[in-house]
Design an enzyme around this catalytic site. Structure first.
Site, PDB file in Angstrom:
ATOM      1  N   CYS A  50       9.594   1.867   3.479  1.00 23.62           N
ATOM      2  CA  CYS A  50      10.509   0.776   3.798  1.00 23.62           C
ATOM      3  C   CYS A  50      11.935   1.287   3.943  1.00 23.62           C
ATOM      4  O   CYS A  50      12.798   0.601   4.454  1.00 23.62           O
ATOM      5  CB  CYS A  50      10.455  -0.305   2.731  1.00 23.62           C
TER       6      CYS A  50
ATOM      7  N   PHE B 240       0.812  -1.221   0.000  1.00 25.61           N
ATOM      8  CA  PHE B 240       0.000   0.000   0.000  1.00 25.61           C
ATOM      9  C   PHE B 240       0.844   1.269   0.000  1.00 25.61           C
ATOM     10  O   PHE B 240       0.375   2.330  -0.401  1.00 25.61           O
ATOM     11  CB  PHE B 240      -0.921   0.016   1.243  1.00 25.61           C
TER      12      PHE B 240
ATOM     13  N   GLU C 136      -5.006  -3.747  -1.817  1.00 26.89           N
ATOM     14  CA  GLU C 136      -6.441  -3.467  -1.772  1.00 26.89           C
ATOM     15  C   GLU C 136      -6.751  -2.209  -0.947  1.00 26.89           C
ATOM     16  O   GLU C 136      -7.884  -1.758  -0.891  1.00 26.89           O
ATOM     17  CB  GLU C 136      -7.211  -4.682  -1.232  1.00 26.89           C
ATOM     18  N   ARG C 137      -5.715  -1.638  -0.281  1.00 32.30           N
ATOM     19  CA  ARG C 137      -5.953  -0.425   0.521  1.00 32.30           C
ATOM     20  C   ARG C 137      -6.059   0.826  -0.362  1.00 32.30           C
ATOM     21  O   ARG C 137      -6.763   1.755  -0.054  1.00 32.30           O
ATOM     22  CB  ARG C 137      -4.809  -0.190   1.493  1.00 32.30           C
TER      23      ARG C 137
ATOM     24  N   LYS D 107      -1.334  -7.186  -9.165  1.00 36.02           N
ATOM     25  CA  LYS D 107      -2.281  -7.304  -8.037  1.00 36.02           C
ATOM     26  C   LYS D 107      -1.825  -6.271  -7.001  1.00 36.02           C
ATOM     27  O   LYS D 107      -0.971  -6.524  -6.170  1.00 36.02           O
ATOM     28  CB  LYS D 107      -2.208  -8.722  -7.465  1.00 36.02           C
TER      29      LYS D 107
ATOM     30  N   SER E 165       5.293  -6.952   3.382  1.00 31.70           N
ATOM     31  CA  SER E 165       5.869  -7.297   4.686  1.00 31.70           C
ATOM     32  C   SER E 165       6.635  -8.630   4.597  1.00 31.70           C
ATOM     33  O   SER E 165       6.353  -9.455   3.727  1.00 31.70           O
ATOM     34  CB  SER E 165       4.757  -7.387   5.726  1.00 31.70           C
TER      35      SER E 165
ATOM     36  N   GLU F  21       9.331  -3.985  12.945  1.00 34.38           N
ATOM     37  CA  GLU F  21       9.082  -2.818  12.106  1.00 34.38           C
ATOM     38  C   GLU F  21       7.778  -2.193  12.597  1.00 34.38           C
ATOM     39  O   GLU F  21       6.749  -2.875  12.656  1.00 34.38           O
ATOM     40  CB  GLU F  21       8.939  -3.281  10.646  1.00 34.38           C
TER      41      GLU F  21
HETATM   42  P1  NAD Z   1       1.514  -6.599   3.093  1.00 33.30           P
HETATM   43  O1  NAD Z   1       2.520  -7.667   3.183  1.00 33.30           O
HETATM   44  O2  NAD Z   1       0.403  -6.583   4.079  1.00 33.30           O
HETATM   45  O3  NAD Z   1       0.797  -6.615   1.653  1.00 33.30           O
HETATM   46  C1  NAD Z   1       1.540  -6.627   0.458  1.00 33.30           C
HETATM   47  C2  NAD Z   1       0.731  -7.348  -0.611  1.00 33.30           C
HETATM   48  O4  NAD Z   1       0.520  -8.701  -0.214  1.00 33.30           O
HETATM   49  C3  NAD Z   1      -0.637  -6.744  -0.855  1.00 33.30           C
HETATM   50  O5  NAD Z   1      -0.896  -6.733  -2.243  1.00 33.30           O
HETATM   51  C4  NAD Z   1      -1.581  -7.696  -0.128  1.00 33.30           C
HETATM   52  O6  NAD Z   1      -2.846  -7.769  -0.729  1.00 33.30           O
HETATM   53  C5  NAD Z   1      -0.867  -9.029  -0.200  1.00 33.30           C
HETATM   54  N1  NAD Z   1      -1.143  -9.886   0.954  1.00 33.30           N
HETATM   55  C6  NAD Z   1      -1.401  -9.474   2.226  1.00 33.30           C
HETATM   56  N2  NAD Z   1      -1.608 -10.541   3.018  1.00 33.30           N
HETATM   57  C7  NAD Z   1      -1.465 -11.643   2.252  1.00 33.30           C
HETATM   58  C8  NAD Z   1      -1.558 -13.047   2.506  1.00 33.30           C
HETATM   59  N3  NAD Z   1      -1.828 -13.512   3.725  1.00 33.30           N
HETATM   60  N4  NAD Z   1      -1.359 -13.897   1.490  1.00 33.30           N
HETATM   61  C9  NAD Z   1      -1.082 -13.433   0.259  1.00 33.30           C
HETATM   62  N5  NAD Z   1      -0.987 -12.109  -0.043  1.00 33.30           N
HETATM   63  C10 NAD Z   1      -1.180 -11.226   0.937  1.00 33.30           C
HETATM   64  O7  NAD Z   1       2.323  -5.206   3.102  1.00 33.30           O
HETATM   65  P2  NAD Z   1       1.746  -3.733   3.193  1.00 33.30           P
HETATM   66  O8  NAD Z   1       1.219  -3.481   4.559  1.00 33.30           O
HETATM   67  O9  NAD Z   1       0.865  -3.447   2.034  1.00 33.30           O
HETATM   68  O10 NAD Z   1       3.087  -2.889   2.949  1.00 33.30           O
HETATM   69  C11 NAD Z   1       3.958  -2.517   3.973  1.00 33.30           C
HETATM   70  C12 NAD Z   1       5.144  -3.446   4.052  1.00 33.30           C
HETATM   71  O11 NAD Z   1       5.843  -3.454   2.808  1.00 33.30           O
HETATM   72  C13 NAD Z   1       6.190  -3.010   5.079  1.00 33.30           C
HETATM   73  O12 NAD Z   1       6.662  -4.138   5.747  1.00 33.30           O
HETATM   74  C14 NAD Z   1       7.284  -2.381   4.226  1.00 33.30           C
HETATM   75  O13 NAD Z   1       8.551  -2.379   4.827  1.00 33.30           O
HETATM   76  C15 NAD Z   1       7.237  -3.251   3.031  1.00 33.30           C
HETATM   77  N6  NAD Z   1       7.854  -2.610   1.881  1.00 33.30           N
HETATM   78  C16 NAD Z   1       9.043  -3.107   1.445  1.00 33.30           C
HETATM   79  C17 NAD Z   1       9.679  -2.507   0.368  1.00 33.30           C
HETATM   80  C18 NAD Z   1      10.983  -3.053  -0.152  1.00 33.30           C
HETATM   81  O14 NAD Z   1      11.347  -2.766  -1.289  1.00 33.30           O
HETATM   82  N7  NAD Z   1      11.691  -3.841   0.638  1.00 33.30           N
HETATM   83  C19 NAD Z   1       9.093  -1.406  -0.268  1.00 33.30           C
HETATM   84  C20 NAD Z   1       7.863  -0.938   0.206  1.00 33.30           C
HETATM   85  C21 NAD Z   1       7.250  -1.560   1.275  1.00 33.30           C
END
Ligand code: NAD
Length: 499
Positions: free
Chosen positions: A281, A149, A176-177, A173, A226, A384
């Site tokens: 991140c 998101f 969804e937020r 994909k 994450s 985090e």
């Molecule tokens: P998230 O892991 O909750 O969601 C990321 C994606 O995964 C979304 O599209 C979501 O729909 C999907 N998802 C969520 N739960 C799932 C599940 N149980 N099974 C399959 N798919 C699922 O992350 P977020 O809250 O959207 O983003 C924040 C996180 O992203 C933080 O941890 C941040 O550090 C990380 N991030 C990392 C980078 C990098 O390049 N390392 C860059 C930006 C953000």
């Protein structure tokens, strides 16, 4: 209430699963739209359509594919204000920050205009008697991206621009937020001349992700989010035989040496710690001053700067420093971690718990927090937080400070502030972290370098954007050819066109 769609085969398509998620305006706390959550059946049909469209796109010469990117860049600039507003409305970040989000994706599209050059193969003349050998980079087919998101414009573009420039069809994909900007990007790519079916924007949750992971047509998956989900997707995707790269969470340390310019270091910590409400991140969430005098000097400078931070909705003007968190759940979790920090013995130097924004009481705003005397066993250090919470861990020596960053399970970004070149070089060489800043607090590499963390911040072999992305989204084929040698009779004496 607005009902969002998918963007499939060049058109907005209503959700067919009957399942939806709420999309909030984080500044007001109101539900402003609902987004459809695609089913496995929908995904399978969408992927099949992409597979039908892909061979023709791969056979389109790379210069023509690059021209789509050229036009896409123009359209992004044309629609910058519209995109930034839609982004801020769903994410909550300020308008200048939202424009930066679009801009950093746009720069990857600009890089991809060089696809014809980047896709050139290798050639060995006369590798043996009458034998030539050449390698070419070919598209994988249908590939997918699952994005978080916090950068709803930049990260989708990091993924689909190189993938599509290489000749693949792409299933996006997004989170969804905040799904509106990814849908707008789908429209702009179509307007730029992309054939239908090559960029499919599908909204969804775990069911959609699992459908992508298990679909045999999908050849590669790029994920950002994450760490627990990154690990899950990496494991399941790899065991299904796909090429997978997953980028996860972070806990970025900034080491402040006694010889650093303290005002510069404090300014850097304010921007990198509290900008975008800490939802980056590459945010700095841990400051590690070396020596008590450095730590005290830093705290003395941080407190007045934090007290001056302007927290507000994106509509309140460009001088707002940061906006709300993305959801009520994210705020609740972060405040829970603040309580754990107090319980576990950290010193809360700036307490933002009672922050309240008049007129926006239902929004997900959170005051800035600063902890001192944080130790490595505390939850606020280990996890985090992804919120405006900065922790200070005091180190006695440079080696101790280096050790903290080295020993943390995350390895996304880090920074050192010093005037000493020897220390800076030593730090850059020894640190086991993917992106390093020297007197630069958020060292996000530009589009023509690559972006990726180490340890639990990155899974897979190659980084995102830059030359690595062209390697990730293509595979190499090597041809060895032998032709009978000797001069031929009947030479021709006029030029012929190559085609
Ligand atoms: P998230 O892991 O909750 O969601 C990321 C994606 O995964 C979304 O599209 C979501 O729909 C999907 N998802 C969520 N739960 C799932 C599940 N149980 N099974 C399959 N798919 C699922 O992350 P977020 O809250 O959207 O983003 C924040 C996180 O992203 C933080 O941890 C941040 O550090 C990380 N991030 C990392 C980078 C990098 O390049 N390392 C860059 C930006 C953000």
């Amino acid at each position: 209430m607005q009902e969002l769609t998918h963007f499939i085969n060049g058109e907005h398509v209503k959700g067919g699963s009957g399942r939806f998620a709420d999309v909030f305006n984080p500044a007001t706390g109101e539900v402003q739209a609902r987004v459809p959550l695609a089913s496995k059946q929908e995904l399978d049909a969408i992927i099949a359509k992409a597979a039908e469209a892909q061979p023709k796109w791969a056979a389109t010469n790379p210069q023509r594919r690059a021209r789509v990117m050229m036009e896409f860049v123009r359209l992004l600039n044309r629609d910058m204000d519209k995109l930034a507003e839609a982004l801020s409305r769903e994410h909550g970040k300020t308008i200048p920050d939202a424009r930066g989000d679009v801009q950093r994706g746009l720069e990857v599209a600009e890089f991809c205009i060089g696809a014809p050059h980047l896709l050139k193969g290798e050639y060995t003349d006369a590798a043996g008697p009458g034998i030539d050998m050449y390698s070419m980079r070919q598209a994988l087919g249908v590939v997918a991206g699952i994005t978080p998101f916090n950068f709803p414009a930049m990260i989708p573009m990091w993924k689909f621009c190189p993938a599509i420039s290489c000749g693949n069809a792409f299933i996006l994909k997004p989170s969804e937020r905040d799904p509106s900007v990814p849908l707008m990007l789908g429209e702009l790519m179509k307007e730029a001349g992309l054939p239908d079916g090559i960029l499919q924007v599908v909204n969804g949750d775990k069911e959609a992700v699992d459908a992508i992971l298990d679909n045999e047509t999908v050849q590669a998956i790029g994920f950002v989010g994450s760490t627990p989900i990154a690990q899950y997707i990496y494991g399941r995707g790899c065991s299904n035989g796909k090429r997978v790269q997953c980028f996860g969470g972070a806990k970025n340390h900034m080491i402040v040496m006694p010889d650093a310019d303290m005002d510069q270091a404090a300014d850097a910590l304010i921007g990198a710690g509290y900008g975008a409400a800490g939802e980056r991140c590459m945010a700095i969430s841990v400051a590690v001053p070396v020596g008590d005098a450095t730590a005290d000097a830093l705290i003395e400078r941080l407190i007045p700067r934090i007290e001056k931070l302007k927290v507000g909705p994106y509509t309140a003007g460009d001088d707002v420093d940061y906006g709300p968190l993305v959801t009520a759940a994210a705020k609740e979790r972060a405040l829970g971690l603040v309580e754990s920090g107090i319980r576990q013995g950290a010193k809360l130097v700036v307490d933002g718990r009672n922050f309240n924004l008049q007129g926006y009481e239902d929004g997900f705003f959170m005051g800035a927090h600063l902890f001192d005397n944080v130790t490595t066993d505390m939850d606020i250090y280990r996890q985090e937080i992804f919120a405006p919470v900065l922790s200070q861990v005091r180190a006695k020596t440079y080696e101790e400070a280096l050790g903290y960053a080295m020993d943390h399970e995350y390895g996304n970004g880090t920074a050192i502030f010093t005037r000493d070149g020897d220390t800076a070089r030593d730090f850059a060489n020894r640190i086991n972290i993917g992106m390093v800043g020297i007197n630069v607090p958020i060292p996000v590499p530009l589009a023509y370098h690559t972006f990726g963390g180490w340890k639990k911040s990155g899974f897979g072999d190659l980084n995102q954007h830059g030359p690595d992305s062209f390697r990730f989204y293509t595979r190499t084929k090597t041809v060895t050819s032998r032709w009978p040698s000797g001069m031929k009779e009947g030479g021709e004496f006029h030029f012929k066109a190559m085609d």
